[in-house]
Design an enzyme around this catalytic site. Sequence first.
Site, short mmCIF file in Angstrom:
data_model
loop_
_atom_site.label_atom_id
_atom_site.label_comp_id
_atom_site.label_asym_id
_atom_site.label_seq_id
_atom_site.Cartn_x
_atom_site.Cartn_y
_atom_site.Cartn_z
NE ARG A 172 27.14 23.97 -20.05
CZ ARG A 172 25.91 23.59 -19.72
NH1 ARG A 172 24.88 24.38 -19.95
NH2 ARG A 172 25.70 22.40 -19.20
CG ASP A 453 20.59 18.80 -15.63
OD1 ASP A 453 19.47 18.96 -15.09
OD2 ASP A 453 20.99 19.49 -16.58
#
Length: 550
Positions: A172, A453
């Site tokens: 990613r 996160d």
Amino acid sequence: MVAGVQILSKEAEQAQTQILTEDALKFLAALHRTFESTRQSLLVARTVAQQKIDAGNALDFPSETAHVRADPSWHCAPPAPGLEDRRVEITGPTDRKMVINALNSGTKTFMADFEGEYLHSSFPAPYANSPTFANMLNGQVNLGDAIRRKIDFETNGKSYKLVEKPAILIIRPRGWHLDEPRVTVDNAPMSASIFDFALYFFHNAKELVARGAGPYFYLPKMEHYLEARLWNDIFNFSQSYIGMPHGVIRGTVLIETLPAAFQMEEILFELRQHSSGLNCGRWDYIFSFIKKRRADRTAVLPDRKDVTMEVPFMDAYVRLLIQTCHKRKVAAMGGMSAQIPIKEDPKANEIAMAKVRADKLREVKNGHDGTWIAHPLINKIAMDVFNEHMLGPNQYHVRREDVKVAAADLLSTSVPGQITSEGIRSSVATSLAYSSAWLGGNGCIPLNHLMEDAATAEITRVQLWQYVKYGSRVSDSGELVTAEHIDKVVDEVVPTLKNPMISQKNLDIVAKYLKKQVRQEWPSEFLTSDLMSYLAIADGCPAHWQRSVL
């Protein structure tokens, strides 16, 4: 080495000699000079689209692409080697030990994360990428070594070696909105997306194909099908540049913005030669739902814990994604459960793992073809659920023709719950803890047995802003949520955040940042964009390149 290209950092010099080679820099420069103007125009288009939403224009399915949605004849590329069965995927950073642990986890695939905005926990401590230059370059080295089976190493008397058949690797890169300020071309910073993609592709694409796989990517944060078209153009350019057949690359798009939910078919259509499906990026999607509707006082949501996958707007998004993917014969990937194993409390661990099991059961019964996990110990739970309920390699045959999702379903603000003192305090703690850890080079942090996160930090930031903006009241005290109220909570929470990942200096920076954010007319687009200047300057970038956010 290459005219017009500058490296504005002295970090990771050894990695630079392996990764930032002359030929690689020429490739970066070619991509930048060919596609940067398009990227910039698409970012301007995002701003224009937001202004229209602010003015009261409701999001809807694009009328100009109705023919794409209505045409049943087109399908995406067949699954690439190793991507036929993706029932459990683990996500994580590109740290050397973590790469080995993830590839050895027993999952089908490993999403190696340069964006660093999703969850990961690995033995013995949780960790994810923050985009320091050393992290980005060393990550490229580690992935290249893993592909070539040269990543084995020893530390503290312990040996780390790859198993014979590790998980399939998917990368990613960072999102379109982010620059890579440590590398400039013609005196302009590179796109972070192109930087991450290009270095991995250039050094590894042919090796991956020779080993029976291919260059596979997760594509984050898109807001329009033209942004998917840009990725497809870059894929075609890159394959031609190094002399590979078109169609070797595969990209799975994370549907994690509200505008993208209205353009799922169009996104697949643009990438159809290279598509391997869509993923429910659930936490970023909630963040986008709030941010995009920033001018709508009816869109104020309750405590974050109450915004579950079962609330109407999230359920509609999931059902539409599965239907869309299976209509076009690609994978509909589920999302991440935030729970992590709790070693010190068996009873609490049992409750947390039961939540994970229920989440995965909901996904497989809805028709998802796979799911994400945050920790190797959760693999068995997720794998058992999918093995029991998904007997083939995927569920493309589950067409979900019963699903009828209208624009109003995706925009529903029917969310049971309240705004509580505990919820506000939790939001402040999450925002401060994550942001300060990120400045210290760590892209996630455990808090109250959840792995927080960037996505969850973003949710908390914009919710706090939303409560102040629209004069919300705390349900249990009746107190008005003002900027001064948030200041008080921040000052109370800061001394409680004792963690080796958090320095007092970084905590002071993010405390000031959060207090300023709740006073803005509109919240910033991304906290990572705001705070990137601190990492860049620490890496050696000139201060005048960076904007101040305090």
